[in-house]
Design a protein around this motif. Structure first.
Motif, PDB file in Angstrom:
ATOM      1  N   ALA A  88       1.098  -1.133  -0.255  1.00  0.00           N
ATOM      2  CA  ALA A  88       0.093  -0.492   0.256  1.00  0.00           C
ATOM      3  C   ALA A  88       0.714   1.521   0.112  1.00  0.00           C
ATOM      4  N   ASP A  89       2.349   1.081   0.596  1.00  0.00           N
ATOM      5  CA  ASP A  89       2.574   2.410   0.770  1.00  0.00           C
ATOM      6  C   ASP A  89       3.510   2.846  -1.127  1.00  0.00           C
ATOM      7  N   VAL A  90       3.844   1.293  -1.350  1.00  0.00           N
ATOM      8  CA  VAL A  90       5.048   1.282  -2.934  1.00  0.00           C
ATOM      9  C   VAL A  90       3.168   2.021  -3.226  1.00  0.00           C
ATOM     10  N   GLY A 135       9.942  10.563  10.543  1.00  0.00           N
ATOM     11  CA  GLY A 135       9.429  11.312  10.986  1.00  0.00           C
ATOM     12  C   GLY A 135      10.162  12.000  12.288  1.00  0.00           C
ATOM     13  N   ARG A 136      10.807  11.620  12.883  1.00  0.00           N
ATOM     14  CA  ARG A 136      11.854  12.004  13.814  1.00  0.00           C
ATOM     15  C   ARG A 136      11.804  13.622  13.780  1.00  0.00           C
ATOM     16  N   TYR A 190       4.755  10.394   3.977  1.00  0.00           N
ATOM     17  CA  TYR A 190       4.893   9.268   3.546  1.00  0.00           C
ATOM     18  C   TYR A 190       6.439   8.656   3.916  1.00  0.00           C
ATOM     19  N   ALA A 191       5.588   7.771   5.659  1.00  0.00           N
ATOM     20  CA  ALA A 191       6.799   7.135   6.130  1.00  0.00           C
ATOM     21  C   ALA A 191       6.969   5.355   5.521  1.00  0.00           C
ATOM     22  N   ILE A 192       7.946   5.398   4.734  1.00  0.00           N
ATOM     23  CA  ILE A 192       8.071   3.777   4.622  1.00  0.00           C
ATOM     24  C   ILE A 192       9.293   2.796   5.091  1.00  0.00           C
TER      25      ILE A 192
END
Length: 580
Positions: free
Chosen positions: A191-193, A300-301, A307-309
């Protein structure tokens, strides 16, 4: 077999070849167990005697970073193992698999404020992925096995605290079999792809910023950038793995940076962070960001990520690349590369042209010469501070060299002990410590370690008699530099007395010959280069706040110390402006 001998046997079984440390009291059973193995030449373990336990931990950190295999250091009870802590922080933050053996006071005395009593099992918690106290012989082999597995699997530091009296006791529990686990590839969620493919196919200007996580993925990242027509910036830790043979390279960003990476990221519609945990969020643009990392806690830090993969870099690229649409405009890429070439020719390149005429010696020129003369597979270690800057800007990785430093912990004095660990691990490769005079003087005793073991490492000392990076930090904060200067010390003379081939150079015309002689010398060598104390590193992107701070600091210097010093500083850094 006693507990100490069982522990050392477990290290041999795990492929460990040496332990860095200093012998002493509670650690003696471990040291004697090492002696009984007969050394690495007989399939056992060597004891690498250093002069400071911090040096032991830093040497182990370097070995682990370069080999990817477990490295070991040790310290005796109390002050001995406390000295390890800074080097272990460096190893932990660098992702280096290191096991530290912290010997302890007699177990019956724990909790009684005994001589040299500390609590290593508590003290090392923050700089380790595993820290445990061995209380009984029955417990010992399982704790050691677990410590090894944690360090290797989590790429960090494990600490085993072992009282000296327990080390002496007879081993009573069987030794667990050690079979190393092979790391699996982490593939992205489909789904991320799907989301990323749609976003990238709609984007017009894409930029890539790569970190150490692209190790082993050079060709895949280049192919990905080609399909996206994306410039590639990189962190200092990513330099080794992506800068070479890279037609899309636009350098670095941040305080050490050079090139067009900062502007390229700022102008992009989409920024892709590949395997990087770049900490300086002020240099990351406020734009739509895709971040790919195999450590989910890093996503994300540092900056907002759309979009975090959670994946390794290669499986991510393999999943996305075939689905990218062709015929993408390369205007953004060409403009960014052109801007990068201009920067490299002007402020970066100008300091090395005709620099043999300038005295004091330009540190940039010295780094440039070192880059030209060093072996194609040389290992460089860089002190924190200005040496980070000069190696970042002038040492080419070539795909065969390595450059390591305390890039995430930022400790002083790391270069020399890092070089010791590198040279011990790779006796047939050229190892070059790029040391500042501040860093070298802090762990100066490790020159004795290099000579004692006759390590053929080369120490190139940039002596500007000041803490240059601290000086720059003060100036951009609007403060006149204070407490940064030290009196002149002849480090070449000190090294020669210890047994090094050593030379002190203050004439730029003699520098090349001195470096050639040192690099060719069969044994430890040191070249001390007297460099311009006013040479500062200017980042590629300077903020208005930094300019105001610098101007304010210059005003204070003029008012309190006279105009001459301010003019000298300006001359040292701006004399090449007409060549831009």
């Amino acid at each position: 077999m006693n507990v100490a001998e069982q522990l050392v046997a477990q290290l041999v079984d795990a492929g460990v070849h040496r332990i860095y440390g200093i012998v002493g009291d509670s650690l003696n059973p471990i040291v004697d167990a090492v002696r009984k193995t007969g050394g690495s030449a007989k399939g056992g373990i060597d004891w690498v005697h250093v002069r400071h336990e911090e040096g032991a931990a830093l040497a182990a950190a370097a070995e682990a970073q370069l080999t990817g295999e477990l490295a070991v250091c040790a310290g005796s009870c109390g002050p001995g193992n406390l000295h390890l802590i800074n080097g272990l922080y460096d190893a932990q933050r660098s992702g280096a698999p290191v096991l530290a053996i912290a010997s302890h006071i007699p177990s019956v005395q724990i909790g009684e404020s005994y001589f040299q009593e500390t609590h290593p099992d508590r003290l090392f918690n923050e700089c380790s992925v595993y820290s445990e106290l061995i209380s009984t012989p029955d417990q010992a082999p399982r704790v050691v096995n677990s410590a090894i597995r944690h360090a290797v699997a989590l790429e960090g530091v494990s600490v085993v605290t072992l009282p000296g009296d327990v080390s002496h006791e007879k081993a009573t529990a069987p030794t667990p079999e050690y079979s190393p686990a092979r790391r699996a590839n982490l593939t992205p969620n489909p789904a991320d792809v799907e989301e990323v493919v749609n976003v990238l196919n709609a984007a017009k200007k894409v930029a890539i910023f790569a970190g150490a996580g692209v190790k082993g993925a050079h060709d895949e990242v280049i192919a990905f950038a080609d399909a996206l027509k994306a410039p590639i910036g990189h962190s200092l830790r990513g330099k080794d793995f992506i800068q070479y043979d890279n037609p899309f390279d636009v350098g670095m960003t941040g305080l050490l940076g050079y090139g067009a990476a900062a502007e390229g990221m700022k102008d992009a519609d989409i920024l892709i962070l590949l395997g990087t945990d770049f900490p300086y969020d002020q240099f990351l643009p406020d734009t739509t960001t895709i971040q790919v990392d195999n450590r989910a806690e890093k996503l994300g830090r540092r900056t907002d990520v759309s979009y975090a993969i959670h994946a390794d870099v290669i499986p991510f690229i393999e999943a996305v690349l075939p689905r990218l649409k062709g015929r993408r405009s390369d205007k953004f890429l060409k403009d960014t590369i052109k801007r990068h070439a201009k920067i490299m020719k002007a402020p970066v390149g100008s300091y090395t042209r005709n620099a043999e005429k300038f005295k004091p010696i330009h540190p940039e020129y010295a780094a440039h010469l070192l880059n030209e003369l060093a072996d194609k597979d040389a290992i460089f270690t860089a002190d924190t501070g200005m040496c980070n800057v000069w190696t970042a800007r002038y040492i080419d990785p070539l795909g065969s060299r390595r450059l390591i430093g305390s890039f995430l912990h930022g400790t002083m004095a790391n270069a020399l002990p890092h070089a010791i660990g590198a040279q011990v691990a790779y006796p047939n490769r050229q190892v070059i410590s790029v040391s500042g005079d501040g860093g070298l003087s802090m762990l100066l005793g490790e020159l004795v370690t290099a000579r004692m073991h006759n390590l053929p490492l080369k120490v190139i000392t940039f002596n500007n008699s000041t803490l240059g990076m601290v000086k720059l930090e003060m100036l951009v904060d609007g403060l006149p530099d204070f407490g940064t200067n030290v009196h002149d010390v002849n480090y070449a003379g000190v090294a020669e007395a210890i047994g090094f081939h050593a030379e002190r150079v203050d004439d730029p015309k003699k520098l090349k010959k001195a470096l050639e002689k040192a690099l060719a010398f069969d044994g430890p060598a040191l070249v001390e280069i007297i460099t311009d104390p006013n040479a500062l590193s200017l980042p590629p992107e300077i903020t208005g706040e930094q300019m105001l701070g610098f101007a304010t600091a210059m005003s204070k210097i003029v008012l309190n110390r006279g105009a001459g010093e301010a003019v000298s500083m300006a001359t040292s850094n701006m004399r090449n402006i007409p060549r831009f």
